[in-house]
Design a protein around this motif. Structure first.
Motif, PDB file in Angstrom:
ATOM      1  N   SER A 179      -9.421  -1.475  -1.601  1.00 60.75           N
ATOM      2  CA  SER A 179      -8.912  -0.160  -1.997  1.00 60.75           C
ATOM      3  C   SER A 179      -8.321  -0.181  -3.399  1.00 60.75           C
ATOM      4  N   LEU A 180      -7.699  -1.278  -3.770  1.00 59.66           N
ATOM      5  CA  LEU A 180      -7.061  -1.375  -5.086  1.00 59.66           C
ATOM      6  C   LEU A 180      -8.046  -1.708  -6.209  1.00 59.66           C
ATOM      7  N   LYS A 181      -9.236  -2.112  -5.842  1.00 62.03           N
ATOM      8  CA  LYS A 181     -10.198  -2.644  -6.816  1.00 62.03           C
ATOM      9  C   LYS A 181     -10.490  -1.692  -7.967  1.00 62.03           C
ATOM     10  N   ASP A 182     -10.606  -0.399  -7.672  1.00 56.18           N
ATOM     11  CA  ASP A 182     -10.982   0.560  -8.713  1.00 56.18           C
ATOM     12  C   ASP A 182      -9.805   1.418  -9.181  1.00 56.18           C
ATOM     13  N   LYS A 183      -8.579   0.990  -8.873  1.00 59.02           N
ATOM     14  CA  LYS A 183      -7.407   1.767  -9.260  1.00 59.02           C
ATOM     15  C   LYS A 183      -6.912   1.370 -10.646  1.00 59.02           C
ATOM     16  N   SER A 184      -6.174   2.282 -11.264  1.00 59.10           N
ATOM     17  CA  SER A 184      -5.630   2.021 -12.596  1.00 59.10           C
ATOM     18  C   SER A 184      -4.679   0.820 -12.560  1.00 59.10           C
ATOM     19  N   ARG A 185      -4.649   0.067 -13.643  1.00 55.05           N
ATOM     20  CA  ARG A 185      -3.745  -1.083 -13.754  1.00 55.05           C
ATOM     21  C   ARG A 185      -2.466  -0.727 -14.509  1.00 55.05           C
ATOM     22  N   VAL A 186      -2.347   0.514 -14.946  1.00 55.58           N
ATOM     23  CA  VAL A 186      -1.153   0.923 -15.694  1.00 55.58           C
ATOM     24  C   VAL A 186      -0.600   2.224 -15.111  1.00 55.58           C
ATOM     25  N   ASP A 187       0.731   2.353 -15.144  1.00 61.70           N
ATOM     26  CA  ASP A 187       1.422   3.567 -14.710  1.00 61.70           C
ATOM     27  C   ASP A 187       0.908   4.021 -13.344  1.00 61.70           C
ATOM     28  N   MET A 188       0.762   3.069 -12.421  1.00 60.74           N
ATOM     29  CA  MET A 188       0.127   3.318 -11.128  1.00 60.74           C
ATOM     30  C   MET A 188       1.131   3.250  -9.987  1.00 60.74           C
ATOM     31  N   TYR A 189       1.056   4.235  -9.086  1.00 59.91           N
ATOM     32  CA  TYR A 189       1.939   4.377  -7.925  1.00 59.91           C
ATOM     33  C   TYR A 189       1.043   4.699  -6.734  1.00 59.91           C
ATOM     34  N   PRO A 205      11.218  15.936  -4.110  1.00 54.19           N
ATOM     35  CA  PRO A 205       9.896  15.763  -4.723  1.00 54.19           C
ATOM     36  C   PRO A 205       9.108  14.671  -4.008  1.00 54.19           C
ATOM     37  N   PRO A 206       7.798  14.592  -4.243  1.00 54.35           N
ATOM     38  CA  PRO A 206       6.963  13.614  -3.538  1.00 54.35           C
ATOM     39  C   PRO A 206       7.300  12.172  -3.897  1.00 54.35           C
ATOM     40  N   PHE A 207       7.099  11.299  -2.925  1.00 58.40           N
ATOM     41  CA  PHE A 207       7.307   9.864  -3.098  1.00 58.40           C
ATOM     42  C   PHE A 207       6.371   9.145  -2.144  1.00 58.40           C
ATOM     43  N   MET A 208       6.238   7.828  -2.313  1.00 55.52           N
ATOM     44  CA  MET A 208       5.407   7.036  -1.406  1.00 55.52           C
ATOM     45  C   MET A 208       6.262   6.465  -0.283  1.00 55.52           C
ATOM     46  N   LEU A 215       3.123  -0.754  -7.065  1.00 50.79           N
ATOM     47  CA  LEU A 215       3.399  -0.354  -8.441  1.00 50.79           C
ATOM     48  C   LEU A 215       2.652  -1.282  -9.388  1.00 50.79           C
ATOM     49  N   SER A 216       2.166  -0.734 -10.489  1.00 49.06           N
ATOM     50  CA  SER A 216       1.525  -1.571 -11.501  1.00 49.06           C
ATOM     51  C   SER A 216       2.583  -2.380 -12.247  1.00 49.06           C
ATOM     52  N   TRP A 217       2.146  -3.459 -12.874  1.00 45.86           N
ATOM     53  CA  TRP A 217       3.075  -4.404 -13.506  1.00 45.86           C
ATOM     54  C   TRP A 217       3.909  -3.756 -14.603  1.00 45.86           C
ATOM     55  N   ASP A 218       3.344  -2.834 -15.351  1.00 45.96           N
ATOM     56  CA  ASP A 218       4.109  -2.203 -16.428  1.00 45.96           C
ATOM     57  C   ASP A 218       5.287  -1.415 -15.869  1.00 45.96           C
ATOM     58  N   LEU A 219       5.146  -0.811 -14.682  1.00 46.13           N
ATOM     59  CA  LEU A 219       6.262  -0.106 -14.071  1.00 46.13           C
ATOM     60  C   LEU A 219       7.330  -1.085 -13.577  1.00 46.13           C
ATOM     61  N   ASN A 247       9.821   9.904 -10.868  1.00 41.45           N
ATOM     62  CA  ASN A 247       9.646  11.329 -11.168  1.00 41.45           C
ATOM     63  C   ASN A 247      10.517  11.783 -12.336  1.00 41.45           C
ATOM     64  N   LEU A 248      11.793  11.397 -12.324  1.00 39.63           N
ATOM     65  CA  LEU A 248      12.714  11.841 -13.369  1.00 39.63           C
ATOM     66  C   LEU A 248      12.357  11.256 -14.731  1.00 39.63           C
ATOM     67  N   ASN A 249      11.698  10.114 -14.733  1.00 40.09           N
ATOM     68  CA  ASN A 249      11.327   9.471 -15.990  1.00 40.09           C
ATOM     69  C   ASN A 249       9.850   9.659 -16.324  1.00 40.09           C
ATOM     70  N   GLU A 250       9.186  10.538 -15.572  1.00 40.96           N
ATOM     71  CA  GLU A 250       7.767  10.845 -15.791  1.00 40.96           C
ATOM     72  C   GLU A 250       6.910   9.583 -15.795  1.00 40.96           C
ATOM     73  N   LYS A 251       7.168   8.753 -14.813  1.00 43.58           N
ATOM     74  CA  LYS A 251       6.413   7.511 -14.643  1.00 43.58           C
ATOM     75  C   LYS A 251       5.522   7.613 -13.396  1.00 43.58           C
ATOM     76  N   GLY A 252       4.596   6.684 -13.294  1.00 42.36           N
ATOM     77  CA  GLY A 252       3.692   6.666 -12.150  1.00 42.36           C
ATOM     78  C   GLY A 252       2.756   7.851 -12.116  1.00 42.36           C
ATOM     79  N   LYS A 253       2.191   8.177 -13.269  1.00 47.43           N
ATOM     80  CA  LYS A 253       1.309   9.346 -13.341  1.00 47.43           C
ATOM     81  C   LYS A 253      -0.019   9.120 -12.624  1.00 47.43           C
ATOM     82  N   ASN A 254      -0.443   7.869 -12.521  1.00 51.59           N
ATOM     83  CA  ASN A 254      -1.666   7.565 -11.779  1.00 51.59           C
ATOM     84  C   ASN A 254      -1.286   7.286 -10.324  1.00 51.59           C
ATOM     85  N   ARG A 255      -1.346   8.322  -9.497  1.00 53.34           N
ATOM     86  CA  ARG A 255      -0.882   8.231  -8.120  1.00 53.34           C
ATOM     87  C   ARG A 255      -2.059   8.306  -7.148  1.00 53.34           C
ATOM     88  N   TYR A 256      -1.973   7.490  -6.100  1.00 52.90           N
ATOM     89  CA  TYR A 256      -3.057   7.404  -5.128  1.00 52.90           C
ATOM     90  C   TYR A 256      -2.498   7.539  -3.717  1.00 52.90           C
TER      91      TYR A 256
END
Length: 316
Positions: A179-189, A205-208, A215-219, A247-256
């Motif tokens: 499932s993770l194989k084709d997911k973004s490696r940056v800003d990913m939640y 607001p939404p959360f996992m 979470l991706s390594w950059d996060l 959410n408050l820091n506008e992070k994790g824009k690539n959400r799955y």
């Protein structure tokens, strides 16, 4: 009779009879066991202690597409649960050409002599435990302490993804890896989005879901450097807090969102958007708090089907 005398008395035909079976066994091992199947994800992974030796990585030299660290949040006294999880995950197989997966058990400082002795034995045997410098808690910063501390422990050879999981969650590693194989490696939640019932209003607001999210390594690096998390760690359930921080820091824009493949154990409860019957392509089942639930779940996925008959045990 010495070895040399014995060997001199053997004819070429006798040597052939001895060597052929050995050659056959060697070829069988090389041909049947593919190099890209990982058979023991716990015992062959990198060290987990916080000492300098902990940063040496697995002896597995297979080149993987990405690296995943799974931190299972648990308590020191849950020895039986850790034993169960080690057994389950060591028996699972997944494609190591796709991912290298390390699994660690996470808890806070040990407070009794017995725990210090027994946990020391576990570390010596399995070396898959991280002990955080904190007081044991559920929603007062333990998860943040783990996630924000990962770069300091593994920054010399970073992961692509870091997963937080509960110890009452059953992860199907092969499905997670694919499932993770084709997911973004940056800003990913990545996880199960809550609230999942789009017809009802929730005042947050939404959360996992805290059953398990990635979470991706950059996060992870951002969390380690941000002052926001240190001020907000006591702000409610850890999964809601993680979502709030992003959410408050506008992070994790690539959400799955992985519904319906990540869900709670149903049992006799009515089905809803996060709790339902088993599905064949399951990534994670949550709320397996009692052994009976584990038995039912493991039986559904036929995890003991490979057990071969033997005169040494009687299991009907």
């Amino acid at each position: 009779m010495s070895y040399f005398t014995f060997s001199k008395n053997l004819s070429p035909s006798n040597w052939t009879l001895i060597l052929l079976p050995l050659l056959f066994l060697a070829l069988t091992f090389l041909l049947i066991l593919p190099s890209n199947i990982h058979l023991n994800p716990l015992s062959s992974n990198c060290s987990s202690s916080t000492s300098s030796s902990s940063k040496s990585l697995s002896t597995d030299t297979t080149k993987s597409d990405y690296r995943l660290l799974i931190g299972i949040i648990t308590l020191p006294e849950r020895y039986e649960r850790r034993h169960l999880l080690r057994t389950i995950y060591s028996l699972q197989t997944y494609n190591t050409a796709t991912a290298h997966v390390d699994i660690r058990f996470i808890f806070c400082n040990l407070t009794t002599r017995g725990k210090k002795v027994f946990i020391a034995l576990e570390i010596m045997k399995y070396n898959d435990i991280i002990i955080l410098n904190c007081t044991e808690n559920m929603n007062d910063g333990k998860t943040y302490k783990f996630l924000s501390g990962v770069p300091a422990l593994f920054g010399d050879q970073p992961y692509d993804y870091v997963m937080k999981a509960d110890d009452d969650s059953y992860i199907r590693l092969d499905n997670l890896v694919e499932s993770l194989k084709d997911k973004s490696r940056v800003d990913m939640y990545y996880g199960l989005v809550m609230p999942c019932d789009k017809d009802n209003f929730f005042p947050f607001p939404p959360f996992m879901s805290g059953m398990g999210y990635v979470l991706s390594w950059d996060l992870i690096e951002w969390m380690a450097q941000s002052d926001f998390g240190q001020d907000e760690t006591g702000g409610g359930p850890e999964d809601m807090w993680t979502g709030k921080m992003l959410n408050l820091n506008e992070k994790g824009k690539n959400r799955y969102d992985n519904a319906p493949r990540m869900y709670d154990y149903k049992g006799p409860s009515p089905s809803n958007c996060f709790r339902h019957e088993y599905v064949t392509n399951t990534i994670m089942v949550h709320q397996l708090k009692e052994n009976d639930r584990w038995v039912e779940t493991l039986d559904y996925f036929n995890v003991t089907s490979a057990l071969e008959p033997s005169e040494f045990y009687h299991i009907e």
